[in-house]
Design a protein around this motif. Structure first.
Motif, PDB file in Angstrom:
ATOM      1  N   ALA A  25       0.851  -1.183   0.000  1.00 52.05           N
ATOM      2  CA  ALA A  25       0.000   0.000   0.000  1.00 52.05           C
ATOM      3  C   ALA A  25       0.891   1.238   0.000  1.00 52.05           C
ATOM      4  O   ALA A  25       1.910   1.262   0.686  1.00 52.05           O
ATOM      5  N   GLU A  50      -6.859  -7.179  -5.208  1.00 53.94           N
ATOM      6  CA  GLU A  50      -6.706  -5.730  -5.000  1.00 53.94           C
ATOM      7  C   GLU A  50      -8.063  -5.039  -5.107  1.00 53.94           C
ATOM      8  O   GLU A  50      -8.415  -4.215  -4.255  1.00 53.94           O
ATOM      9  N   PRO A  84      -4.166  -6.119  -0.819  1.00 55.98           N
ATOM     10  CA  PRO A  84      -3.010  -5.277  -1.105  1.00 55.98           C
ATOM     11  C   PRO A  84      -2.920  -4.928  -2.594  1.00 55.98           C
ATOM     12  O   PRO A  84      -3.326  -5.726  -3.454  1.00 55.98           O
TER      13      PRO A  84
END
Length: 121
Positions: free
Chosen positions: A20, A55, A60
């Protein structure tokens, strides 16, 4: 990444960088499905699509990619530049005991890569 690179030699190892913002939280090792894995890498599409789906579901982010250069040079090659989209993704390259980090863009080495100052252990 270092262990995976050594185990794959003389083929290129490869995978994804996940995290991130400006923090790589983990990496994955993916199959190199290139027709010539000794000199080129291609991340298995199913692995990439799964990471992108995760995602979108709140997992992540795919921050970039990593691969090894069994030749020993941790600098992006012309082939890397031809393969890279100017999308701002990170490219970590392992070779000759070195680990380097680059950002794919529209300028820099081979018209594609700018060196990044990341600490990779």
């Amino acid at each position: 990444m270092k262990k995976a690179s050594m185990a794959a030699a003389p083929r290129e190892a490869c995978g994804l960088l996940l995290g991130a913002g400006r923090e790589i939280e983990r990496f994955t090792e993916c199959a190199n499905v290139s027709e010539v894995p000794e000199i080129r890498f291609e991340i298995e599409p199913a692995a990439l699509f799964a990471a992108l789906r995760a995602e979108r579901a709140g997992g992540p982010a795919v921050l970039g990619y990593w691969h090894s250069h069994p030749s020993g040079d941790a600098t992006p090659s012309r082939t890397d530049a031809a393969m890279a989209a100017p999308d701002g993704k990170l490219w970590v390259i392992l070779g000759g005991g070195a680990v380097t980090c680059w950002r794919a863009g529209a300028a820099g080495l081979w018209g594609r890569f700018a060196a990044e100052a990341w600490t990779i252990v």
